[in-house]
Design an enzyme around this catalytic site. Structure first.
Site, PDB file in Angstrom:
ATOM      1  N   LYS A  59       0.830  -1.208   0.000  1.00 36.39           N
ATOM      2  CA  LYS A  59       0.000   0.000   0.000  1.00 36.39           C
ATOM      3  C   LYS A  59       0.863   1.256   0.000  1.00 36.39           C
ATOM      4  O   LYS A  59       0.555   2.239  -0.670  1.00 36.39           O
ATOM      5  CB  LYS A  59      -0.956  -0.032   1.195  1.00 36.39           C
ATOM      6  CG  LYS A  59      -2.043  -1.088   1.035  1.00 36.39           C
ATOM      7  CD  LYS A  59      -2.723  -1.478   2.332  1.00 36.39           C
ATOM      8  CE  LYS A  59      -3.681  -2.647   2.104  1.00 36.39           C
ATOM      9  NZ  LYS A  59      -4.253  -3.192   3.337  1.00 36.39           N
ATOM     10  N   GLN A 103      -4.878  -2.052   9.656  1.00 35.70           N
ATOM     11  CA  GLN A 103      -4.604  -3.333   9.029  1.00 35.70           C
ATOM     12  C   GLN A 103      -5.123  -4.477   9.905  1.00 35.70           C
ATOM     13  O   GLN A 103      -4.800  -4.583  11.081  1.00 35.70           O
ATOM     14  CB  GLN A 103      -3.099  -3.501   8.797  1.00 35.70           C
ATOM     15  CG  GLN A 103      -2.712  -4.756   8.025  1.00 35.70           C
ATOM     16  CD  GLN A 103      -3.241  -4.763   6.599  1.00 35.70           C
ATOM     17  OE1 GLN A 103      -3.150  -3.779   5.881  1.00 35.70           O
ATOM     18  NE2 GLN A 103      -3.794  -5.883   6.178  1.00 35.70           N
ATOM     19  N   ASP A 126     -10.754   2.339   4.077  1.00 41.16           N
ATOM     20  CA  ASP A 126     -11.103   0.944   3.783  1.00 41.16           C
ATOM     21  C   ASP A 126     -12.604   0.731   3.591  1.00 41.16           C
ATOM     22  O   ASP A 126     -13.022  -0.325   3.119  1.00 41.16           O
ATOM     23  CB  ASP A 126     -10.606   0.039   4.924  1.00 41.16           C
ATOM     24  CG  ASP A 126      -9.416  -0.810   4.504  1.00 41.16           C
ATOM     25  OD1 ASP A 126      -9.202  -0.974   3.291  1.00 41.16           O
ATOM     26  OD2 ASP A 126      -8.704  -1.311   5.385  1.00 41.16           O
TER      27      ASP A 126
END
Length: 287
Positions: A59, A103, A126
């Site tokens: 990322k 994460q 997200d």
């Protein structure tokens, strides 16, 4: 059938992701030039999970390619829930951070749902915050989970008609299955959602015009479980003896599919490019 005919059936996620990243890069340059704003992403990694570290690295590399400022917040695996929430709140307050990514998975003593709810919905890169999930259900697809949004973008790029088609989603996770089903319903597909408790799975998959599979079970979907001309998106991933496999028996299913994503090189790259898109959008909204 020759390789050339096979390759025409493969959805190249890497090239599609590159296209999305180019769009984001241009958008970042415009935002910098017009408003003096550089989009910023903060990733939070709790603990030392090797797979999570690799995903965060990928990322950050994507951020580098498109001109997004990226910060890696490595937190101890022993951090308390209160400390994690406090850290998220600090990032919520920062004007130079437009997207926050926590994460997953978290260490077992931490509550991921509680932590996700602490993220400002406007910075939820997200798309997992309950507010954004709720908006998805009423057709307001602003910040939504990146993997299913990547699948939709790939469908658009390939001119796949969704309206009126029977779409079968195998797997009902909050990350892929549930939001994927909602996005397909928003586009007027008839949707069946299957999962580990579904009996006679093949009776659903054999009827699918569009099949999306995300279970993490190696080669769950065999060629005799799909019909001729099916469009297949393989979102699953399994590592075995240093090799990566999808949920679909690619080598055999491709003989029947009109379009299919490989693993690796299919949905994965698209997911990261959509994340970049979200950070840019959050930065624009905040400007």
């Amino acid at each position: 059938m020759v390789d050339k005919e096979y390759s025409a059936r493969v959805i190249d996620g890497r090239s599609l992701a590159k296209k999305v990243e180019e769009e984001v890069k241009m958008g970042v340059e415009v935002l910098k030039a017009e408003k003096g704003i550089t989009p910023g992403l903060a990733t939070i990694l709790v603990g030392e999970d090797p797979a999570s570290k690799m995903y965060v690295r990928l990322k950050h590399k994507a951020c580098e390619r498109v001109g997004i400022h990226a910060e890696d917040h490595d937190l101890s695996a022993t951090i308390s829930q209160e400390e994690l929430i406090a850290h998220i709140h600090q990032l919520n307050q920062r004007n130079d951070i437009h997207g926050i990514l926590l994460q997953l998975p978290l260490p077992r003593h931490l509550d991921d749902k509680d932590a996700m709810q602490a993220i400002d919905p406007k910075k939820d890169a997200d798309g997992f915050h309950p507010c954004n999930m709720g908006n998805l259900l009423i057709g307001n697809e602003k910040f939504v989970p990146c993997t299913p949004k990547g699948v939709i973008r790939a469908m658009e790029e390939h001119g796949i008609q969704i309206q009126g088609k029977h779409a079968v989603v195998v797997g009902h996770s909050n990350v892929v299955g549930k939001p994927m089903a909602a996005m397909l319903i928003n586009r007027n597909a008839t949707v069946s959602v299957c999962h580990v408790f579904t009996q006679n799975l093949e009776q659903y998959t054999l009827d699918a015009d569009i099949l999306i599979v995300g279970t993490g079970v190696k080669h769950l979907i065999k060629a005799d479980m799909v019909k001729e001309g099916v469009i297949v998106f393989d979102v699953g991933i399994t590592e075995e003896d240093g090799k990566v496999y999808g949920d679909v028996d690619f080598e055999n299913v491709i003989k029947k599919a009109s379009l299919i994503t490989p693993v690796p090189g299919g949905v994965g790259p698209m997911t990261i490019s959509i994340l970049m898109q979200h950070v840019l959008r959050a930065a624009k909204d905040a400007s």
